[in-house]
Design a protein around this motif. Sequence first.
Motif, PDB file in Angstrom:
ATOM      1  N   TRP A   5       5.720 -27.863 -34.068  1.00  0.00           N
ATOM      2  CA  TRP A   5       6.418 -28.851 -33.252  1.00  0.00           C
ATOM      3  C   TRP A   5       7.712 -29.301 -33.945  1.00  0.00           C
ATOM      4  O   TRP A   5       7.827 -29.242 -35.177  1.00  0.00           O
ATOM      5  CB  TRP A   5       5.533 -30.071 -33.031  1.00  0.00           C
ATOM      6  CG  TRP A   5       4.323 -29.825 -32.166  1.00  0.00           C
ATOM      7  CD1 TRP A   5       3.560 -28.696 -32.104  1.00  0.00           C
ATOM      8  CD2 TRP A   5       3.725 -30.752 -31.262  1.00  0.00           C
ATOM      9  NE1 TRP A   5       2.530 -28.852 -31.215  1.00  0.00           N
ATOM     10  CE2 TRP A   5       2.603 -30.102 -30.684  1.00  0.00           C
ATOM     11  CE3 TRP A   5       4.014 -32.059 -30.888  1.00  0.00           C
ATOM     12  CZ2 TRP A   5       1.781 -30.737 -29.746  1.00  0.00           C
ATOM     13  CZ3 TRP A   5       3.196 -32.686 -29.955  1.00  0.00           C
ATOM     14  CH2 TRP A   5       2.098 -32.027 -29.399  1.00  0.00           C
ATOM     15  N   THR A  17       7.507 -33.533 -31.276  1.00  0.00           N
ATOM     16  CA  THR A  17       7.702 -33.199 -29.867  1.00  0.00           C
ATOM     17  C   THR A  17       7.481 -31.707 -29.647  1.00  0.00           C
ATOM     18  O   THR A  17       7.744 -30.885 -30.533  1.00  0.00           O
ATOM     19  CB  THR A  17       9.117 -33.575 -29.382  1.00  0.00           C
ATOM     20  OG1 THR A  17      10.093 -32.928 -30.217  1.00  0.00           O
ATOM     21  CG2 THR A  17       9.325 -35.079 -29.424  1.00  0.00           C
ATOM     22  N   TYR A  18       6.995 -31.384 -28.457  1.00  0.00           N
ATOM     23  CA  TYR A  18       6.765 -29.985 -28.108  1.00  0.00           C
ATOM     24  C   TYR A  18       7.024 -29.767 -26.627  1.00  0.00           C
ATOM     25  O   TYR A  18       6.634 -30.590 -25.790  1.00  0.00           O
ATOM     26  CB  TYR A  18       5.341 -29.551 -28.457  1.00  0.00           C
ATOM     27  CG  TYR A  18       5.096 -28.081 -28.194  1.00  0.00           C
ATOM     28  CD1 TYR A  18       5.707 -27.113 -28.991  1.00  0.00           C
ATOM     29  CD2 TYR A  18       4.298 -27.664 -27.143  1.00  0.00           C
ATOM     30  CE1 TYR A  18       5.516 -25.769 -28.745  1.00  0.00           C
ATOM     31  CE2 TYR A  18       4.098 -26.316 -26.884  1.00  0.00           C
ATOM     32  CZ  TYR A  18       4.710 -25.373 -27.687  1.00  0.00           C
ATOM     33  OH  TYR A  18       4.526 -24.034 -27.440  1.00  0.00           O
ATOM     34  N   HIS A  19       7.685 -28.660 -26.317  1.00  0.00           N
ATOM     35  CA  HIS A  19       7.960 -28.261 -24.937  1.00  0.00           C
ATOM     36  C   HIS A  19       7.151 -27.001 -24.629  1.00  0.00           C
ATOM     37  O   HIS A  19       7.396 -25.944 -25.206  1.00  0.00           O
ATOM     38  CB  HIS A  19       9.459 -27.978 -24.758  1.00  0.00           C
ATOM     39  CG  HIS A  19       9.821 -27.459 -23.398  1.00  0.00           C
ATOM     40  ND1 HIS A  19      10.041 -28.293 -22.307  1.00  0.00           N
ATOM     41  CD2 HIS A  19       9.996 -26.192 -22.940  1.00  0.00           C
ATOM     42  CE1 HIS A  19      10.330 -27.555 -21.259  1.00  0.00           C
ATOM     43  NE2 HIS A  19      10.312 -26.281 -21.605  1.00  0.00           N
ATOM     44  N   ALA A  21       6.080 -24.164 -22.019  1.00  0.00           N
ATOM     45  CA  ALA A  21       6.623 -23.516 -20.834  1.00  0.00           C
ATOM     46  C   ALA A  21       5.575 -23.385 -19.739  1.00  0.00           C
ATOM     47  O   ALA A  21       4.370 -23.369 -19.994  1.00  0.00           O
ATOM     48  CB  ALA A  21       7.160 -22.136 -21.202  1.00  0.00           C
ATOM     49  N   VAL A  30       5.534 -26.957 -16.590  1.00  0.00           N
ATOM     50  CA  VAL A  30       6.180 -27.297 -17.857  1.00  0.00           C
ATOM     51  C   VAL A  30       5.575 -28.599 -18.359  1.00  0.00           C
ATOM     52  O   VAL A  30       5.317 -29.524 -17.578  1.00  0.00           O
ATOM     53  CB  VAL A  30       7.702 -27.460 -17.643  1.00  0.00           C
ATOM     54  CG1 VAL A  30       8.358 -28.117 -18.853  1.00  0.00           C
ATOM     55  CG2 VAL A  30       8.339 -26.116 -17.354  1.00  0.00           C
ATOM     56  N   ASP A  32       6.085 -31.536 -21.436  1.00  0.00           N
ATOM     57  CA  ASP A  32       6.805 -32.096 -22.581  1.00  0.00           C
ATOM     58  C   ASP A  32       5.939 -33.169 -23.218  1.00  0.00           C
ATOM     59  O   ASP A  32       5.562 -34.152 -22.574  1.00  0.00           O
ATOM     60  CB  ASP A  32       8.141 -32.691 -22.128  1.00  0.00           C
ATOM     61  CG  ASP A  32       9.147 -31.602 -21.773  1.00  0.00           C
ATOM     62  OD1 ASP A  32       9.517 -30.839 -22.679  1.00  0.00           O
ATOM     63  OD2 ASP A  32       9.526 -31.500 -20.591  1.00  0.00           O
ATOM     64  N   LYS A  34       4.972 -35.732 -26.635  1.00  0.00           N
ATOM     65  CA  LYS A  34       5.453 -36.470 -27.800  1.00  0.00           C
ATOM     66  C   LYS A  34       4.261 -37.125 -28.489  1.00  0.00           C
ATOM     67  O   LYS A  34       3.437 -37.779 -27.844  1.00  0.00           O
ATOM     68  CB  LYS A  34       6.462 -37.539 -27.382  1.00  0.00           C
ATOM     69  CG  LYS A  34       7.021 -38.359 -28.544  1.00  0.00           C
ATOM     70  CD  LYS A  34       7.902 -39.493 -28.046  1.00  0.00           C
ATOM     71  CE  LYS A  34       9.148 -38.987 -27.366  1.00  0.00           C
ATOM     72  NZ  LYS A  34      10.040 -40.123 -26.990  1.00  0.00           N
ATOM     73  N   THR A  53       5.009 -33.712 -16.902  1.00  0.00           N
ATOM     74  CA  THR A  53       4.996 -32.349 -16.383  1.00  0.00           C
ATOM     75  C   THR A  53       5.815 -32.261 -15.102  1.00  0.00           C
ATOM     76  O   THR A  53       6.127 -33.297 -14.476  1.00  0.00           O
ATOM     77  CB  THR A  53       3.552 -31.887 -16.114  1.00  0.00           C
ATOM     78  OG1 THR A  53       3.552 -30.531 -15.690  1.00  0.00           O
ATOM     79  CG2 THR A  53       2.897 -32.743 -15.038  1.00  0.00           C
ATOM     80  N   ASP A  54       6.158 -31.039 -14.699  1.00  0.00           N
ATOM     81  CA  ASP A  54       6.860 -30.853 -13.428  1.00  0.00           C
ATOM     82  C   ASP A  54       5.939 -30.314 -12.344  1.00  0.00           C
ATOM     83  O   ASP A  54       6.361 -30.044 -11.225  1.00  0.00           O
ATOM     84  CB  ASP A  54       8.070 -29.925 -13.608  1.00  0.00           C
ATOM     85  CG  ASP A  54       7.672 -28.508 -13.982  1.00  0.00           C
ATOM     86  OD1 ASP A  54       6.475 -28.257 -14.225  1.00  0.00           O
ATOM     87  OD2 ASP A  54       8.572 -27.639 -14.035  1.00  0.00           O
TER      88      ASP A  54
END
Length: 237
Positions: A5, A17-19, A21, A30, A32, A34, A53-54
Amino acid sequence: MNRIWESNAEDNKVTFTYHAADGEEGYPGVLDVKAEYTWSEDNELTLRITAETDSATIVNLTNHAYFNLDGENAGSVLDHEMRLNASRYLPTDDTQIPTGELAPVAGTPMDFTQFKAIGRDIEADFHPLKVGKGYDHCWVIDNYEKGTMKEVAELRSSKSGRALIISTTQPGMQIYTGNWLAGCPESISGSAYSDYDGVAIECQGFPDAPNKPDFPSPVLRKGEKYDETIKFKFTTL
């Protein structure tokens, strides 16, 4: 799957933090995430985990630290005493997947409603303990209210005189007594770990909740925010 991260340290706080996919590890959307670790002057470590998320996805995040209040390379934690604010636990099948039942701990080796040595009943002739070679189960926190911080566990050692008090907003806590630690990487002192040299108290949502409609939902949707906190307060007896 291991991931490194991004991190940032500032004053008494470290933020990771980590994204993730869309489709990573088979999960939709997705994500994101923290994780903020904050250390206070009164010996309290606060972990706040947030995520967005999206697209609707499954989120159940926690911390998997092992604790031994006698110190590094001190040996077994089976003499540590533990108390849990939990009068029920989640029984599992032989693969350690929860059956969906919320079973009472009363009258079983799973009862930690009063302080009890971790090792007192760990070798009892009790099927859940035989399957995992010790404790590796989720306890149901009493009087859970979403978003409300509650004291849920206390760990103490008469040998060192240290104690750890844990509070959380989560509905459950997975207790793992290090049943398979032997063979893990060497400790910082260069010694080899043995089974039961540490205990993990992982505040989290219920395992297998996506397949158990009666469990608190682990689904995070677009426009919502996953926001859970765990506090570890270190003190003395």
